[in-house]
Design an enzyme around this catalytic site. Sequence first.
Site, short mmCIF file in Angstrom:
data_model
loop_
_atom_site.label_atom_id
_atom_site.label_comp_id
_atom_site.label_asym_id
_atom_site.label_seq_id
_atom_site.Cartn_x
_atom_site.Cartn_y
_atom_site.Cartn_z
N TYR A 1 -16.22 15.68 -17.01
CA TYR A 1 -16.64 14.29 -16.83
C TYR A 1 -17.70 14.22 -15.71
O TYR A 1 -17.53 14.82 -14.64
CB TYR A 1 -15.41 13.43 -16.48
N LYS B 1 -7.67 5.48 -19.73
CA LYS B 1 -7.98 5.93 -21.09
C LYS B 1 -6.76 5.82 -22.00
O LYS B 1 -6.27 4.73 -22.21
CB LYS B 1 -8.57 7.34 -20.99
N ARG C 1 0.85 -1.20 0.00
CA ARG C 1 0.00 0.00 0.00
C ARG C 1 0.88 1.25 0.00
O ARG C 1 0.60 2.24 -0.65
CB ARG C 1 -0.96 0.01 1.20
#
Length: 384
Positions: free
Chosen positions: A104, A202, A51
């Site tokens: 968005y 993307k 993490r």
Amino acid sequence: MTTQDGFETLAIHAGQEPDPLTGAVVPPIYQVSTFKQDGVGGLRGGYEYSRSANPTRTALEECLAALEAGPAALAFASGMAAEDCLLRTVCSPGDHVLIPDDAYGGTYRLFARVLTGWGLSHGVVSMSGLPAVREQLAARPVKLIWAETPTNPLLSIADIQGLAQAAHEAGAMLVVDNTFASPYLQQPLTLGADAVVHSTTKYLGGHSDVVGGAIVFADRELAERVDYTRNATGGVPGPFDSWLTLRGIKTLAVRMDRHCRNAMRVAQMLAEHPAVAEVLYPGLPTHPGHKTAQEQMRSFGGMVSFRLLAGEEAAVRACGRTRLFTLGESLGGVESLIEHPARMTHASVAGSQLEVPADLVRLSVGIEDCDDLIDDLRQALESD
Ligand SMILES: Cc1ncc(COP(=O)(O)O)c(C=O)c1O
């Protein structure tokens, strides 16, 4: 790597020296959660628990920083995780931010439905001209300006240099969501932005096979603060997702060149099509942001939106009739996608100042043979 290396060289090599142990030419997938310590606190290379840090993620972060010309980058489990972590590090309850009137839908939802409850207020302003932004900056203290350029889904263009100057004069910071352009087409940090956000899902990933996000910082100190929050809240990408994104990035430049070429041809065809009322593509000289886009972008990107003369139902029908353009959310993969923003990606902005036209269709133009893509769109528009 040196800072003189070109974009394509950095995409393939930055953060990706052959593995010192085995000579593996790409970074291995360190699919591990924890690392052996050589005595209590004796970490090897700073790795302790995945993490906090993982070598495959480090490789991705070094590459992203090089591509956006920033000193530091952080990778996240998604674009939204990156946005949330940045905003909750930089802002405090009671702060006010400016967001664009086109963005968005998920970004709007984060501001309007999640962070409002935490005490962060926002004003909505068109960022395609500076006077409206300056007016809002003068009206009350603003902590941060959130910009997208080109915007999702209306492809409007903001002048990054002008926005950075206006923000800094007012004591605000500028964050640019660079997802639509990718760092190959536009580097907001070099134009004065303080941080760049990506949905790496993307163009950076590029193959519709991984969800991820990133922030690249102009300032190392801010990166350290956000890294602290990320470790505390945990929105990190796994090693395999980091590796997939890194693999996608290697071909970003060649993919983007083809996306841009195909999108320009598609936009030109649509602009002449009798069923189309308006084409939104910054590469067209008729686009109001064309000149600014030309100045700050290498080329105009792979996203094209258009409005249908026959209205909403015709737009929905066209989305269901394509053969090669797959009906689906997301964008930036090698395959072409088509969608109806009002009912899909932007359903969450209905009734707000960011509401999108119901007759709008958004295309993510892929890298297939462009003649096939054009034939596909023509048949979808001409079946009515
Ligand atoms: C411009 C933009 N920013 C951010 C996001 C959110 O990224 P993610 O879906 O990876 O959380 C998206 C997703 O579509 C986007 O298009």
